[in-house]
Design an enzyme around this catalytic site. Structure first.
Site, PDB file in Angstrom:
ATOM      1  N   THR A 100      26.848  48.900 -43.233  1.00  0.00           N
ATOM      2  CA  THR A 100      26.735  47.113 -43.708  1.00  0.00           C
ATOM      3  C   THR A 100      25.686  47.248 -43.361  1.00  0.00           C
ATOM      4  OG1 THR A 100      28.104  46.229 -42.108  1.00  0.00           O
ATOM      5  CG2 THR A 100      29.376  46.994 -44.443  1.00  0.00           C
ATOM      6  N   GLY A 101      24.710  45.884 -43.848  1.00  0.00           N
ATOM      7  CA  GLY A 101      23.794  45.704 -43.046  1.00  0.00           C
ATOM      8  C   GLY A 101      22.792  46.763 -42.707  1.00  0.00           C
ATOM      9  N   ASN A 123      20.236  47.783 -43.187  1.00  0.00           N
ATOM     10  CA  ASN A 123      18.705  46.741 -44.090  1.00  0.00           C
ATOM     11  C   ASN A 123      17.454  46.605 -42.681  1.00  0.00           C
ATOM     12  OD1 ASN A 123      20.171  44.703 -44.756  1.00  0.00           O
ATOM     13  ND2 ASN A 123      18.551  44.016 -44.809  1.00  0.00           N
ATOM     14  N   GLY A 169      17.257  45.675 -38.690  1.00  0.00           N
ATOM     15  CA  GLY A 169      17.925  45.992 -37.257  1.00  0.00           C
ATOM     16  C   GLY A 169      18.090  46.948 -37.254  1.00  0.00           C
ATOM     17  N   TYR A 206      29.127  32.282 -32.393  1.00  0.00           N
ATOM     18  CA  TYR A 206      28.932  34.086 -32.714  1.00  0.00           C
ATOM     19  C   TYR A 206      29.689  34.978 -31.461  1.00  0.00           C
ATOM     20  CZ  TYR A 206      26.062  38.434 -32.727  1.00  0.00           C
ATOM     21  OH  TYR A 206      25.056  39.800 -32.796  1.00  0.00           O
TER      22      TYR A 206
END
Length: 316
Positions: A26-27, A29, A31, A181
């Site tokens: 997931t994510g 794309n 970092g 966060y």
């Protein structure tokens, strides 16, 4: 020692083959998630990027294919902030099993005001924790279909100094972005540990591992245009930080090892070797507050109530 029993030391530059296996990041794309996907693509596995933005997903897949010969990489649209969309996203993967998922995607806000998902959850808690919690429920049949699947949850070193406030999970009474966060990532880590405990109690073959990337900076990350471009100025200004911290390519190493290394076991925590901030991946002791069942159990129940999903409830 016989050659049959010898296991070579882990080498982040020489990963074991994983042909025929399927991994979801997931994510993937941008970092750390991008580098997890790039590194896993080099093992021969099929890597699926779960991304909210189709254009960024296309750029990431193109970058991986340009760097990894024969990469089997593709993307599906995945919006963790929209709980009602997750079942459809899992169906769109069009696979009959999943060997591992890396729960990496996340939102980090630096400034107020407090924002919410369309489901009415605080954006960071709702995306980083609740989204992955609910996604795991829909992935569990695919994970159970694999012989020894793994759920790898990407926490954060920022969570080490935080504590969960069970009476204010959504940060309604005291919203501070950086703290919210850190708590959202801590909630993810609690989930990963508690998930493994529940899987073991149910006799499941799926295991759950928690990792964190240490101190991973964009300025220490090699360029992958158009996904990421590091300027000469950024590289030079970050040189002092490189004594203790690292780039996001290295921040990916604990997650990649947790996916691939047969020696990694469920319920473990993996992070960088040097002060938990940089270096090759190693197992580290579970942080004392992560072992607190008096937080993990009610957090699980609250997450189940908020999402209407229970990742540990399915038979199989």
């Amino acid at each position: 020692m016989s050659s049959a029993s010898f296991t070579p030391p882990w080498n982040v530059q020489r990963l074991p083959r994983a042909d025929g296996r399927v991994f979801l990041v997931t994510g993937g794309n941008a970092g750390i998630g991008y580098f997890v996907a790039e590194q896993l693509s080099g093992t021969g596995a099929t890597v699926v990027l779960g991304c909210r933005n189709p254009a960024r997903a296309e750029a990431a897949t193109a970058s991986i294919r340009a760097r990894v010969a024969g990469a089997r990489v593709r993307a599906v649209r995945l919006d963790l902030a929209d709980l009602s969309s997750l079942e459809t996203a899992v169906e769109s993967m069009d696979v009959d099993r999943l060997d591992a998922v890396v729960h990496n995607a996340g939102v980090a806000l630096d400034d107020p005001p407090r924002r919410e998902t369309g489901d009415g959850h605080e954006l960071m808690f709702g995306t980083n924790h609740l989204g992955h919690f609910a996604l795991t429920r829909w992935l569990m049949p695919l994970l159970s279909a694999a012989p020894a699947a793994r759920v790898v949850t990407m926490g954060s070193f920022a969570a080490k100094s935080e504590r969960i406030e069970l009476n204010d999970l959504q940060s309604r009474t005291d919203y501070r972005p950086k703290r919210t966060y850190g708590r959202s990532k801590l909630a993810q880590m609690y989930f990963g540990i508690e998930l493994d405990r529940r899987l073991r109690a149910a006799g499941r073959t799926v295991t759950s591992v928690v990792v964190h990337p240490g101190g991973a900076l964009d300025s220490l990350t090699p360029s992958r245009p158009p996904v990421h471009t590091r300027t000469t100025g950024a590289r030079l200004s970050a040189a002092p930080a490189a004594l203790l911290l690292q780039g996001k390519h290295a921040g990916a190493w604990p997650a990649v090892r947790a996916v691939l290394d047969p020696a990694v076991a469920g319920g473990q925590l993996w992070g960088p070797r040097v002060f938990g901030l940089s270096g090759e991946p190693r197992q580290e002791p579970i942080w004392s507050h992560l072992a607190d069942a008096s937080v993990a159990a009610p957090l699980w129940e609250a997450s189940r109530d908020l999402t209407g999903a229970d990742p540990g409830a399915l038979p199989g």
